[in-house]
Design a protein around this motif. Structure first.
Motif, PDB file in Angstrom:
ATOM      1  N   TYR A 162      37.909  37.766  58.250  1.00 18.41           N
ATOM      2  CA  TYR A 162      37.618  37.687  56.285  1.00 18.41           C
ATOM      3  C   TYR A 162      38.613  38.222  55.451  1.00 18.41           C
ATOM      4  CZ  TYR A 162      33.332  35.659  58.834  1.00 18.41           C
ATOM      5  OH  TYR A 162      32.858  34.902  59.767  1.00 18.41           O
ATOM      6  N   GLY A 163      39.061  38.612  56.038  1.00 15.46           N
ATOM      7  CA  GLY A 163      40.182  40.097  55.277  1.00 15.46           C
ATOM      8  C   GLY A 163      41.065  39.078  54.458  1.00 15.46           C
ATOM      9  N   ALA A 164      41.351  37.618  54.245  1.00 19.46           N
ATOM     10  CA  ALA A 164      42.139  36.962  53.996  1.00 19.46           C
ATOM     11  C   ALA A 164      43.382  37.683  53.929  1.00 19.46           C
ATOM     12  CB  ALA A 164      41.947  37.034  52.323  1.00 19.46           C
ATOM     13  N   GLY A 165      44.532  37.936  54.800  1.00 21.54           N
ATOM     14  CA  GLY A 165      45.480  38.734  55.196  1.00 21.54           C
ATOM     15  C   GLY A 165      45.986  39.827  54.285  1.00 21.54           C
ATOM     16  N   LYS A 166      44.735  41.161  53.832  1.00 20.25           N
ATOM     17  CA  LYS A 166      45.266  41.953  53.097  1.00 20.25           C
ATOM     18  C   LYS A 166      44.954  42.976  53.879  1.00 20.25           C
ATOM     19  CE  LYS A 166      43.740  39.697  48.434  1.00 20.25           C
ATOM     20  NZ  LYS A 166      42.543  39.362  47.166  1.00 20.25           N
ATOM     21  N   PRO A 167      45.128  44.110  53.299  1.00 17.62           N
ATOM     22  CA  PRO A 167      45.461  45.203  54.169  1.00 17.62           C
ATOM     23  C   PRO A 167      43.809  45.474  54.788  1.00 17.62           C
ATOM     24  CG  PRO A 167      46.713  45.548  52.635  1.00 17.62           C
ATOM     25  CD  PRO A 167      46.168  44.643  52.267  1.00 17.62           C
ATOM     26  N   VAL A 168      43.667  45.911  55.773  1.00 24.97           N
ATOM     27  CA  VAL A 168      42.083  46.622  56.380  1.00 24.97           C
ATOM     28  C   VAL A 168      42.224  48.062  56.987  1.00 24.97           C
ATOM     29  CG1 VAL A 168      40.363  46.495  57.954  1.00 24.97           C
ATOM     30  CG2 VAL A 168      41.269  44.262  57.559  1.00 24.97           C
ATOM     31  N   ARG A 169      41.723  48.665  56.140  1.00 26.67           N
ATOM     32  CA  ARG A 169      41.221  50.424  56.321  1.00 26.67           C
ATOM     33  C   ARG A 169      40.385  50.848  56.875  1.00 26.67           C
ATOM     34  NH1 ARG A 169      43.867  53.584  53.185  1.00 26.67           N
ATOM     35  NH2 ARG A 169      44.156  52.284  51.736  1.00 26.67           N
TER      36      ARG A 169
ATOM     37  N   ARG B  41      39.561  43.240  51.591  1.00 27.90           N
ATOM     38  CA  ARG B  41      39.994  42.908  50.810  1.00 27.90           C
ATOM     39  C   ARG B  41      39.449  41.706  50.512  1.00 27.90           C
ATOM     40  NH1 ARG B  41      38.217  47.375  47.754  1.00 27.90           N
ATOM     41  NH2 ARG B  41      38.986  49.085  47.666  1.00 27.90           N
ATOM     42  N   GLY B  42      38.390  40.779  50.994  1.00 26.90           N
ATOM     43  CA  GLY B  42      38.948  39.778  51.628  1.00 26.90           C
ATOM     44  C   GLY B  42      38.355  38.519  50.387  1.00 26.90           C
ATOM     45  N   ILE B  43      37.179  37.423  51.163  1.00 26.81           N
ATOM     46  CA  ILE B  43      36.391  36.550  50.330  1.00 26.81           C
ATOM     47  C   ILE B  43      35.083  37.368  49.905  1.00 26.81           C
ATOM     48  CG2 ILE B  43      37.326  34.805  51.659  1.00 26.81           C
ATOM     49  CD1 ILE B  43      35.165  34.944  53.762  1.00 26.81           C
ATOM     50  N   GLY B  44      34.485  38.512  50.560  1.00 29.34           N
ATOM     51  CA  GLY B  44      32.987  38.697  50.331  1.00 29.34           C
ATOM     52  C   GLY B  44      32.100  37.933  50.944  1.00 29.34           C
ATOM     53  N   ILE B  45      30.917  38.524  50.151  1.00 31.78           N
ATOM     54  CA  ILE B  45      30.327  38.076  51.158  1.00 31.78           C
ATOM     55  C   ILE B  45      28.930  37.928  49.668  1.00 31.78           C
ATOM     56  CG2 ILE B  45      27.214  38.372  52.550  1.00 31.78           C
ATOM     57  CD1 ILE B  45      29.182  40.598  54.510  1.00 31.78           C
ATOM     58  N   PRO B  46      27.959  37.043  49.658  1.00 30.09           N
ATOM     59  CA  PRO B  46      27.145  36.231  48.839  1.00 30.09           C
ATOM     60  C   PRO B  46      25.999  37.590  48.873  1.00 30.09           C
ATOM     61  CG  PRO B  46      28.203  34.259  49.718  1.00 30.09           C
ATOM     62  CD  PRO B  46      28.219  35.553  50.495  1.00 30.09           C
TER      63      PRO B  46
ATOM     64  N   GLU C 214      35.266  40.199  46.339  1.00 25.49           N
ATOM     65  CA  GLU C 214      36.628  41.272  46.310  1.00 25.49           C
ATOM     66  C   GLU C 214      36.919  42.382  47.398  1.00 25.49           C
ATOM     67  OE1 GLU C 214      34.385  43.285  43.105  1.00 25.49           O
ATOM     68  OE2 GLU C 214      35.038  41.839  41.385  1.00 25.49           O
ATOM     69  N   GLY C 215      36.126  41.731  48.492  1.00 25.67           N
ATOM     70  CA  GLY C 215      35.926  42.125  50.000  1.00 25.67           C
ATOM     71  C   GLY C 215      34.951  42.995  50.538  1.00 25.67           C
ATOM     72  N   SER C 216      34.741  43.525  51.655  1.00 25.05           N
ATOM     73  CA  SER C 216      33.494  43.894  51.678  1.00 25.05           C
ATOM     74  C   SER C 216      33.757  45.700  52.587  1.00 25.05           C
ATOM     75  CB  SER C 216      32.950  42.778  52.794  1.00 25.05           C
ATOM     76  OG  SER C 216      32.209  41.809  52.353  1.00 25.05           O
TER      77      SER C 216
END
Length: 610
Positions: A512-519, A536-541, A590-592
């Protein structure tokens, strides 16, 4: 008055018999003895006096000035005037002879005046206290007498002791009152039983949760209240307005279901009922904003106008509890001008709450069962798809190799093609095994068979290893893994299960990170360790966050993202089995960030696992 009591005496003639005279010898004959002379007849005054004295009722004769002329013994005893020369004296003069009856005597001229003013027979009840503390009640008749020219001539008063009769009447009235109260109570009980029976019948006619709340509110109005609010627990554990009914249907639209949320920390009111599960009787609502808003369980000033419009003078509120579970509350309110809420209303509300809670529990159970069926069907659909995908890839690779082998052309296949087919088959078989392992883990967790093999494990090293294994997958998804786990973080954990936690969280972040870095960071202190995975992906409602750790729960549609919806559920179960916790911070777009906290000590882990 003395002239009325005088009469002329009557005389009688005496009869005499004489013996005959003559020269001849008188013939002897028998002579009867002479009769005693008759006593004079009683005069009218004496007869009147005798009748007056013989009467057990007090009788008074007064002149036109209110002075006593004739009073019988019962009258003298009434005021304690035995032996007193009363004739020609007024009540004011006689009161000096009997201090105890002074006030009673001085009151007599007032009732005399009523008779004089009426000019005819008057009747009044008078109470006379006794020295022993008792009070005697008399039915007093007073007849005024006048001269032809209208001047007052005299007054006759007759008092009849009706104390015993009054007591008997009072006892009769009390018995009648008790009988009427008992009959009214029986009728109320019958109406209440009929109301509760009708409530049960109507509520049992639906298994829709919202419809049950709406029916309940309207059943209570107007029989049990002027307006009724039903508060229900939502999916997040909060309590909101589920339904509102009012004697004036136009006012019901002022508050839509879900428009008011109960604030759990408010003192008193509906908040107290929901928080402590205790009924509340408020017979009079104080004229303050806080008291009025407490009936709605809120501090929101905008709701004060709503309360004023609905009308609130008193109310009762009871919790809706069924099978040990609080499902909400019900408020039965009275408007100004209606009878105040009382203990009987609270009893009715408690009985109603019991019936309503069972109906709501059944409706909620039905909804949950339907949701479980929906989740099961969705899971089966997703699982079949997830299992079919690697199986299809495996089958295609194996069929290609088998087709060339049967044609005797296997040695002619390019080596890179064979390697690619085998790598794909290997990757898909691992994925298939991973899916099967998750299903087996869920089965073990549900059965309570998650056994932990505790040993000293370095969380930092474990994190680096798991990240290394996922770098190829990360590169395929177009993302990168940033690992901050240089210093050792050792504790007593199950290595395989902890590795599963790290892998699941990293896999989720990559998906779910939308191809962005995962820390990912691993750190700790003397007693605790922390694992933090941030994307820094799609986040959770926000509305899905409380459910994200449940079985088969997904933050997004399965059409766009694969998986069984079991990863985070398994993570939470493993973490809690180690005595730890997992927290989520997320904002859509904004991510999770998932943060795992684990105790390092064996004692804490063992106690939690047990």
């Amino acid at each position: 008055m003395a002239a009325m009591m005088r009469s002329a005496p009557r005389d009688r003639e005496a009869r005499h018999e004489h013996a005959p005279a003559g020269g001849a010898r008188a013939e002897e004959r028998y002579s009867p003895p002479e009769e005693a002379p008759p006593e004079p007849a009683m005069s009218s005054a004496e007869r009147l006096r005798t009748l007056i004295e013989a009467s057990p009722d007090p009788i008074f004769m007064k002149d036109g000035e209110g002075r006593w002329l004739e009073v019988n013994r019962a009258g003298l005893e009434l005021f304690g005037l035995e032996g007193v020369d009363y004739q020609g004296k007024s009540e004011a003069e006689l009161s000096a002879f009997t201090p105890f009856y002074r006030q009673a005597l001085l009151f007599c001229p007032d009732t005399d005046r009523v008779a004089w003013d009426a000019g005819k027979l008057s009747r009044v009840e008078e109470s006379v206290p006794r020295p022993d503390g008792s009070v005697r009640t008399y039915d007093v008749y007073k007849v005024p007498l006048f001269y032809p020219d209208g001047r007052r001539k005299g007054l006759v008063a007759l008092g009849r002791d009706i104390t015993d009769r009054r007591r008997a009447e009072e006892e009769r009235d009390k018995l009648l009152e008790k009988e009427q109260a008992a009959r009214a109570a029986a009728e109320r009980a019958e109406r209440r039983s009929a109301f509760l029976a009708e409530t049960t019948r109507i509520l049992s006619g639906t298994l829709d949760y919202e419809d049950t709340a709406t029916r309940l509110a309207h059943l209570c109005v107007p029989f049990a209240a002027d307006w009724c609010a039903v508060w229900t627990v939502d999916g997040h554990g909060g309590v909101h307005l589920g339904a509102l009914a009012h004697v004036d249907p136009a006012r019901e639209a002022l508050a839509a279901p879900g428009s008011i949320r109960v604030e759990p920390d408010l003192p008193g009111g509906v908040s107290h009922v929901v928080r402590f599960g205790q009924p509340l009787l408020c017979p009079s609502v104080a004229d303050t904003p806080e008291a009025r808003l407490a009936a709605l369980g809120t501090r929101d000033p905008s709701c004060e106008e709503l309360v004023r419009t609905l009308g609130l003078s008193s109310y009762v509120a009871v919790p809706l509890v069924a099978r040990g579970r609080t499902l909400g509350a019900i408020t039965l309110a009275r408007m100004p001008g209606s009878p105040s809420a009382c203990a009987a209303d609270l009893t009715l509300a408690e009985d109603l709450g019991h019936h309503a809670a069972l109906a709501l529990a059944n409706a909620r159970l039905y909804e949950e069962s339907q949701e479980a069926i929906r989740a099961r069907d969705e899971f089966l659909s997703i699982a079949s798809h997830e299992l079919r995908t690697p199986c299809t890839s495996l089958r295609l690779g194996i069929e290609a190799l088998l087709r060339h082998a049967r044609a005797g052309k296997l040695d002619r296949m390019p080596a890179p093609l064979i390697e690619r087919l085998l790598e794909t088959s290997d990757r898909q078989s691992k994925h298939l095994l991973h899916l099967i392992d998750r299903l087996l883990d869920v089965s073990r967790l549900e059965a309570g068979h998650l056994d932990l093999e505790l040993e000293e494990v370095d969380l930092a090293a474990l994190t680096r290893e798991a990240a290394g294994e996922l770098r190829e997958e990360s590169a395929r998804m177009g993302g990168t893994l940033l690992v901050e786990a240089e210093r050792p973080v050792r504790g007593m954990w199950d290595r395989a299960r902890l590795r599963q936690v790290v892998t699941n969280l990293l896999g989720n972040a990559l998906k779910y990170g939308a191809g962005k870095p995962v820390r990912v960071r691993a750190s700790g202190d003397e007693s605790q360790a922390w694992l933090c995975v941030e994307d820094r992906g799609i986040g959770i409602p926000e509305d899905r966050q409380p459910h994200i750790f449940e079985r088969f729960e997904r933050a997004v549609s399965s059409r766009h993202y694969g998986g069984l919806g079991l990863g985070l559920y398994i993570v939470r179960q493993i973490v809690e089995a180690h005595g730890g916790t997992i927290a989520l911070a997320s904002h859509p777009g904004e991510g999770s960030t998932f943060t795992v906290t684990l105790p390092k000590a064996r004692a804490a882990v063992t106690a939690r696992a047990s």
